[in-house]
Write an enzyme that holds these catalytic residues in place. Structure first.
Site, PDB file in Angstrom:
ATOM      1  N   SER A 162      -7.504  -0.331  -1.025  1.00  0.00           N
ATOM      2  CA  SER A 162      -6.504   0.035  -0.034  1.00  0.00           C
ATOM      3  C   SER A 162      -5.407  -1.011  -0.152  1.00  0.00           C
ATOM      4  O   SER A 162      -5.680  -2.214  -0.061  1.00  0.00           O
ATOM      5  CB  SER A 162      -7.124   0.020   1.369  1.00  0.00           C
ATOM      6  OG  SER A 162      -6.216   0.530   2.309  1.00  0.00           O
ATOM      7  N   GLU A 163      -4.162  -0.594  -0.396  1.00  0.00           N
ATOM      8  CA  GLU A 163      -3.161  -1.582  -0.817  1.00  0.00           C
ATOM      9  C   GLU A 163      -2.766  -2.557   0.289  1.00  0.00           C
ATOM     10  O   GLU A 163      -2.100  -3.551   0.037  1.00  0.00           O
ATOM     11  CB  GLU A 163      -1.912  -0.928  -1.416  1.00  0.00           C
ATOM     12  CG  GLU A 163      -1.073  -0.126  -0.458  1.00  0.00           C
ATOM     13  CD  GLU A 163      -1.364   1.350  -0.628  1.00  0.00           C
ATOM     14  OE1 GLU A 163      -2.523   1.707  -0.910  1.00  0.00           O
ATOM     15  OE2 GLU A 163      -0.425   2.158  -0.458  1.00  0.00           O
ATOM     16  N   ASN A 164      -3.192  -2.277   1.527  1.00  0.00           N
ATOM     17  CA  ASN A 164      -2.953  -3.266   2.583  1.00  0.00           C
ATOM     18  C   ASN A 164      -3.887  -4.460   2.489  1.00  0.00           C
ATOM     19  O   ASN A 164      -3.752  -5.395   3.286  1.00  0.00           O
ATOM     20  CB  ASN A 164      -3.030  -2.617   3.980  1.00  0.00           C
ATOM     21  CG  ASN A 164      -4.313  -1.861   4.211  1.00  0.00           C
ATOM     22  OD1 ASN A 164      -4.853  -1.245   3.294  1.00  0.00           O
ATOM     23  ND2 ASN A 164      -4.812  -1.902   5.434  1.00  0.00           N
ATOM     24  N   SER A 180      -2.707  -7.951  -3.702  1.00  0.00           N
ATOM     25  CA  SER A 180      -2.887  -6.510  -3.764  1.00  0.00           C
ATOM     26  C   SER A 180      -1.950  -5.902  -4.805  1.00  0.00           C
ATOM     27  O   SER A 180      -2.352  -5.056  -5.612  1.00  0.00           O
ATOM     28  CB  SER A 180      -2.627  -5.893  -2.392  1.00  0.00           C
ATOM     29  OG  SER A 180      -3.089  -4.569  -2.342  1.00  0.00           O
TER      30      SER A 180
END
Lengths: 215, 216, 216, 215
Positions: B45-47, B87
């Protein structure tokens, strides 16, 4: 470092200041500092953050109160008020690819002259930007970003200013804590010095200027 | 099987054990539901998370553990968290094996447009430009047409997401690839003929002699 | 008081509470010994530590807690560790308030040469170029002369460490600064006359009417 | 991921390979992998690391055995054998400022086209390099570095490949683990999945290709 009140911390910020605010869709955002920005009606702000969150949450509160004049972010699609203000040209919006945004902030914090990235080449993002050839490949030169203030939210802060973050609330906070002249921090818990193990500190104490006391 | 499920199940077949995979919002998110448990795929999840798990049970969510939309998620054993610099270091550095993204248009050169409709929808590109530019393999998961108009076009009219072409497009009607740089019909959906796909595709599809049906 | 102690004590007076300070090897390392305990200074070791403490007691060292030379050190409460990217992000990003480095030559423009003697000593610059270029304030701590030759020269003959001029030079004979860009004698060591400093200084020192003696 | 033996891991590396080796003056260096490189006499290596350590320790062992043909490092002053081999031109040495070195490796690992830094401008380090003007300031363009293999030493590794580091043994390891085609890891302890808390993982598992079993 003796914690200050949110009132004192936000009083340092003049109208028209450039501020970075940590958080990703409102997660890992210093909500109390944003509430206080609204209460003190600090306006004409240049805001640098990942996204516009949603109305009523995180930086969304700043759009609710129409305090922002310029926004640099990667995504504002989930905040209709920010969208509306952009379409009505009441705020100037610079949309930046998320990886480019975080890297530009990191460059500002780490003394680099900018970022060389393939992201955005051949798209409208490249407009007006220097293109640099390295070993036969083309990269956009994206400039470094800095701000007057960074508003940071940590999970743990110790009284020296060491910070650690929890889970997905880390996001933009550590890079922003390096890229501002003045760094103001709220934390879920303010703990005695030595409680955060040296290997678990993510933001070293000397980067932090003010810790805001929990009530 | 509805269109979204079909697409998600077909995309899931593209994933390999050990892959680091980033799923966009919409149909791509559904792909995770169809990955067999014996396949050890890492979802990012790119967060700031690798090892995303299913939506947590009621009462077991945490406000600081969310997906990129800010909704509660869970983390599997062996998950790890990181800041946005890491990320996107992972994404831009080619460490993401597969990204699956939604699309507005894909054209004959494999270019994807998926982040804005000028004058109408300008949400921002979020991480999409980085994902398409940086991931090892880019798969677009979308409906073949919207409001009767083909989303597989000869040339994108909408602003591009990246100058880097995508690798595969999976729709409710077809699987499309770009072998030798040529837009090619690779598979048809169950019960859909090659002629039907061609009829609703604006781009000049290259059609091999034999076009198999999706095996899902 | 020997020359090294004198220099280290004088440099210590330049540090302020809250400063992040990086000390080079040699004389600069000694500076830490003369910082009064009520002054809360953060010492960085560029191999990845803020909060370096004294050399650990016998039997209380750990092989994974070392200074930049690989020797055991201790960490104070509130210390933190990080990788080399963060360490030099701090240094190059202007977060280090003061760096104290040794020198081979400093010239009239404030340029420092401290990392190589062509054909003779080529150890590599390590972190010196980054420190001199990136730190807010650069202090050189060195002997005034070596083998009878002035190390304060009109123009560095040795390869420069940085094009950024240093802020202060503290030697066993003098404190030298660069107000208005002009190399200037700011203080003399106890018992040393202005004439004596000038006699052993190659650079054309600007001499104010009144040159105080170091207060240490 | 099933751990492999040091023998198997090092057998993957051909003569003439480019290798990055973590560690700072031998601290945080995968000693067992270096011992095995020496035992298998892997030669003509292009070595990228912070320093040359000292004879008998860390990468110093590679100079003892004369296995290195090209070295990129920031400091070799404490290894007389490396100095000697450089002076005799038996190894080609590229000396790079430490901050530039780590940032070049990070750029290689993060898909950036290079690094824009003021470090080295106006010194011999600038020779032969592109200079880029941004907002009136001059920066050197330092190129990104990658390698065929990275030899990494962690404190904890889990069986998925997640890594955490201890104290000053972290140094170059995390950036190198992002910048190589194949990443081989030794660790003080190999622990079950889930033992390293998500917030304490520094190198995410997908970056790691091989973990070397402890005997």
């Amino acid at each position: 470092m003796k914690p200050v009140s949110a009132e004192e911390a936000i009083a340092m910020i003049p109208n028209g200041a450039t501020i970075m605010v940590g958080g990703f869709m409102g997660v890992g955002t210093p909500e109390r500092l944003l509430d206080e920005l609204v209460r003190q009606k600090k306006c004409e702000l240049t805001l640098i953050c990942n996204d516009a969150a949603v109305p009523g949450r995180g930086v969304g509160k700043l759009f609710d109160a129409a305090l922002v004049s310029t926004l640099t972010a990667s995504h504002i699609g989930l905040n209709p008020k920010a969208q509306e203000q952009m379409m009505a040209k009441r705020i100037a919006v610079d949309l930046v690819p998320q990886g480019t945004l975080v890297e530009r902030i990191r460059a500002g914090g780490c003394g680099l002259g900018g970022v060389l990235t393939p992201t955005g080449t051949g798209t409208i993002v490249e407009e007006g930007k220097q293109q640099i050839r390295v070993d036969g490949k083309t990269f956009l030169l994206e400039t470094a970003l800095r701000s007057d203030f960074a508003l940071i939210h940590a999970f743990l802060a110790d009284y020296l200013g060491n910070l650690s973050y929890a889970l997905t609330a880390r996001n933009f906070n550590p890079v922003m804590a390096m890229a501002a002249d003045t760094v103001i921090v709220t934390a879920e818990h303010i703990v005695p010095v030595g409680v955060i193990a040296p290997d678990h500190v993510v933001t070293p104490a000397p980067l932090v200027d003010h810790i805001v006391a929990n009530r | 099987m509805d269109a979204q499920t079909l697409i998600a199940r077909r995309v899931a077949l593209e994933l390999r054990s050990g892959d680091l995979v980033n799923l966009g919002i919409g149909i791509p998110t559904l792909v995770a539901n169809y990955v067999p448990p014996e396949l050890k795929v890492f979802f990012q999840s790119e967060n700031g998370l690798i090892g995303t798990g299913p939506i947590p049970e009621q009462g077991m969510a945490h406000p600081l553990l969310t997906d990129a939309g800010g909704r509660p998620i869970s983390a599997l054993p062996g998950a790890c968290t990181f800041d946005s610099a890491m990320s996107f270091g992972l994404i831009r550095g080619g460490h993401v094996n597969v990204t699956v993204l939604g699309g507005l248009q894909v054209d004959a050169e494999g270019h994807l447009a998926n982040w804005m409709i000028p004058g109408k929808m300008v949400p921002g590109m979020g991480g999409a430009m980085d994902l398409v530019t940086g991931a090892k393999r880019v798969i677009v998961a979308m409906q073949h047409a919207a409001k009767g108009k083909s989303k597989i076009v000869q040339k994108c009219a909408l602003p591009l997401t990246s100058s880097r072409p995508v690798d595969l497009v999976v729709t409710d009607l077809a699987v499309i690839g770009f072998p030798g740089g040529e837009i090619t019909l690779l598979e048809t959906a169950p019960g859909v003929s090659v002629a039907e796909v061609m009829a609703v595709t604006e781009a000049d599809l290259s059609i091999p002699d034999k076009v198999p049906e999706m095996q899902i």
